[in-house]
Design an enzyme around this catalytic site. Structure first.
Site, PDB file in Angstrom:
ATOM      1  CG  HIS A   1      73.713  17.457  42.589  1.00 41.01           C
ATOM      2  ND1 HIS A   1      74.774  17.444  43.470  1.00 41.01           N
ATOM      3  CD2 HIS A   1      73.628  18.738  42.142  1.00 41.01           C
ATOM      4  CE1 HIS A   1      75.302  18.645  43.559  1.00 41.01           C
ATOM      5  NE2 HIS A   1      74.615  19.460  42.767  1.00 41.01           N
TER       6      HIS A   1
ATOM      7  CD  GLU B   1      74.842  12.016  43.324  1.00 45.09           C
ATOM      8  OE1 GLU B   1      74.436  12.841  42.475  1.00 45.09           O
ATOM      9  OE2 GLU B   1      75.964  12.094  43.850  1.00 45.09           O
TER      10      GLU B   1
ATOM     11  CB  CYS C   1      78.040  16.791  46.792  1.00 51.80           C
ATOM     12  SG  CYS C   1      76.255  17.020  46.644  1.00 51.80           S
TER      13      CYS C   1
ATOM     14  CB  CYS D   1      74.014  13.632  46.787  1.00 48.49           C
ATOM     15  SG  CYS D   1      73.589  14.713  45.394  1.00 48.49           S
TER      16      CYS D   1
END
Length: 200
Positions: free
Chosen positions: A73, A75, A103, A106
């Protein structure tokens, strides 16, 4: 002690808060630039930057498909890069700007890396871990609780995702129509099964 950004009448935002909001928007625009890069790669368009001492120290975007990594992701990518560049797995004094609410995965990386502040754009109603689906970033049981600001350039951050998925749906529909037309064309061109040949 009164909140430093609110004036005495509590109705007017102080100059310091306006300046902070402007800075947040500037860095969120940089995160949006990364989101557009992920779009160009065929990834869900989420982008992020890590800022320390007023400077961008790392940039990243969604790379799950490109890198064959479900944990890539935006992040995660940008926190890993910031830690590598600073030579410390804890990114003290940093602010993470990301176009979509983090999420659960993360959020774990944010807490473990000791990011001081998180600024995000659009809410993630399905998997957001701050205010939408879960409330983990502000959970006081953690040994580190970052400051969080949500909704910065919310519309712009939401629009790029909406437009991306709209495009994906249109592409899927067009592909199905094309496949259907090809099947019908192939059936029309093939001789009928069980037919009698005119040759003798």
């Amino acid at each position: 002690m009164p909140f430093p950004f609110i004036s005495k009448d509590k109705r007017r935002i102080s100059t310091a808060m306006k300046e902070l909001l402007n800075i947040d928007e500037i860095f969120m625009l940089e995160a949006l630039r990364e989101a557009r890069r992920s779009w160009d790669l065929g990834e869900v368009p989420v982008g992020a930057v890590v800022v320390k001492d007023g400077m961008i120290v790392a940039r990243g975007c969604n790379l799950m498909i490109t890198s064959h990594d479900p944990s890539a992701h935006a992040e995660m990518v940008v926190i890993r890069e910031a830690a590598r560049l600073t030579g410390n797995y804890r990114v003290y004094g940093a602010t993470l700007y990301v176009t979509l609410e983090p999420c659960v995965m993360c959020t774990g990386a944010i807490i473990l890396s000791r990011v001081d502040r998180v600024v995000y754009g659009a809410q993630d109603l399905k998997t957001g871990a701050h205010e939408s689906a879960f409330h983990l970033l502000a959970e006081p049981l953690h040994n580190h609780v970052p400051e969080v600001t949500g909704g910065v350039l919310r519309k712009e951050c939401g629009d790029i995702l909406t437009n991306f998925f709209k495009m994906r749906r249109m592409e899927k529909k067009a592909r199905k129509m094309r496949e259907r037309a090809e099947r019908e064309s192939a059936l029309a061109a093939a001789p009928e099964a069980g037919g009698v040949s005119e040759e003798c």
